[in-house]
Design an enzyme around this catalytic site. Structure first.
Site, PDB file in Angstrom:
ATOM      1  CB  ALA A  75      40.842  86.779  37.321  1.00  0.00           C
ATOM      2  N   GLY A 120      40.190  91.308  35.172  1.00  0.00           N
ATOM      3  CA  GLY A 120      40.903  90.842  33.671  1.00  0.00           C
ATOM      4  C   GLY A 120      40.644  90.793  32.668  1.00  0.00           C
ATOM      5  CD  GLU A 123      44.007  94.012  34.849  1.00  0.00           C
ATOM      6  OE1 GLU A 123      43.854  94.615  35.961  1.00  0.00           O
ATOM      7  OE2 GLU A 123      43.079  93.086  35.212  1.00  0.00           O
ATOM      8  CD  GLU A 143      40.034  94.018  39.793  1.00  0.00           C
ATOM      9  OE1 GLU A 143      40.939  93.642  38.496  1.00  0.00           O
ATOM     10  OE2 GLU A 143      40.224  95.692  38.979  1.00  0.00           O
TER      11      GLU A 143
END
Length: 270
Positions: A75, A120, A123, A143
Site C-alpha cells: 500500500a 498489499g 495480497e 504490516e
C-alpha cells in the site's frame, strides 16, 4: 480489445491474454488510491467484455509490475499516514472489493511477480488464480512492523494458500521470503529466471487454457471458488450441480462430439 490510457497502470491485449502492468516504478508500484481507482475502471471494462463475449481472442489476464524491482511494494504508506480510521476502512474495503472482482472474472488471472510483492502487493497476487515469479521475487506481509494488520485480504487468502500455521508465522513475524521458499510453501506455482521468461510463461499458460471451452473454464473457476472452505459433502453437492449445468451448454455438446469424431472442437463459449 482496446483500452484507454491510465495514470498508474497500462493495459494491452495480445492474442489470448490481456496484460495489466502496474506502472508506478518510482514508488515501486505501490497501490495508491489512484492505482485502486484505475484498476476499478479497468476491471469494469474487462467484466463487460467477458460478459458479452467482446474480448476477442482474450481468454485470460496477466498482472505484472513495471521495471525490475517490484510487482507492488504494498500500500502507499505516504497516503496512509494522513488517513483517518474511517478513510483507512474505505481504502481497505475498496481494495478488498477489487480483489473479489478479480476472483470473479470468468477467465484465469495470473500474477507474474517480478521483484517485491509485499503487503498489499502480496495480497493483490493472492487474489489471482495462481502466481508465477522470477528468481529474484520476494513475498511478505510486513504490516506488523508498521503497527498495522493486513487490509486487502492477506489474513484470509494467505492461509488458504499455505495453511494456517505457515500463514500465522509469516503474518506474526512480517518475514519476507524469496521465490524458492514461496514455491516450496505452495504460494508460487513456478519460478523463472527473469522478467521476460516470466511473462512469456504466463502468456503461454493463458494460450494453453484458451484452447479449451471458455464456458467450462469459467464454470471450473466458479466451482473452485464456491467449494473453498466448505465441508466435503457441501463441496460435492456444489460440484454435482456444476456438472449438471455443463450438460446444458453448447460447448459440452461440441467438445464431446469432436472427441468422438477425432476432430478439433470449435468452442463458442456458450
Amino acid at each position: 480489445m482496446q483500452f484507454k490510457e491510465y495514470t498508474t497502470i497500462q493495459a494491452s491485449s495480445a492474442q489470448s491474454s490481456v496484460t495489466i502492468t502496474l506502472n508506478r516504478p518510482e514508488a515501486l508500484n505501490a497501490l495508491s488510491t489512484q492505482v485502486v481507482e484505475d484498476l476499478e475502471d479497468l476491471l469494469g471494462v474487462l467484466e463487460a467484455a467477458f460478459r458479452h463475449d467482446a474480448g476477442g481472442e482474450a481468454r485470460g489476464v496477466v498482472i505484472i509490475g513495471s521495471g525490475e524491482k517490484a510487482f507492488a511494494a504494498g500500500a502507499d504508506i505516504r497516503e496512509m499516514t494522513a488517513m483517518t480510521p474511517d478513510q483507512a476502512w474505505e481504502y481497505s474495503t475498496r481494495m478488498q472489493s477489487l480483489t473479489l472482482r478479480l476472483e470473479s472474472l470468468p477467465v484465469p488471472v495470473i500474477a507474474a511477480v517480478n521483484g517485491f510483492a509485499l503487503g498489499g502487493g502480496c495480497e493483490l497476487a493472492l487474489a489471482c488464480d495462481f502466481i508465477y515469479a522470477t528468481e529474484s521475487a520476494s513475498f511478505g506481509q510486513p504490516e506488523v512492523s508498521l503497527g498495522l494488520v493486513p487490509g486487502f485480504g492477506g489474513s484470509v487468502r494467505l492461509q488458504q494458500r499455505v495453511g494456517p500455521s505457515q500463514a500465522r508465522e509469516l503474518l506474526f513475524t512480517g518475514r519476507r521470503i524469496r521465490a524458492d521458499q514461496a514455491h516450496r510453501l505452495g504460494l508460487v506455482n513456478a519460478v523463472f529466471t527473469d522478467r521476460e521468461a516470466l511473462l512469456a510463461a504466463a502468456r503461454k499458460t493463458i494460450a494453453e487454457i484458451a484452447g479449451h471451452s471458455p464456458a467450462a473454464v469459467a464454470a471450473v473457476k466458479a466451482t473452485v471458488g464456491r467449494v473453498e472452505g466448505r465441508s466435503t459433502a457441501d463441496g460435492l453437492a456444489i460440484e454435482a450441480d456444476s456438472f449438471r449445468q455443463a450438460f446444458t451448454t453448447a460447448d459440452m455438446r461440441e467438445g464431446t462430439r469432436a472427441f468422438l469424431t477425432k476432430e478439433k472442437p470449435a468452442f463458442s463459449g456458450n
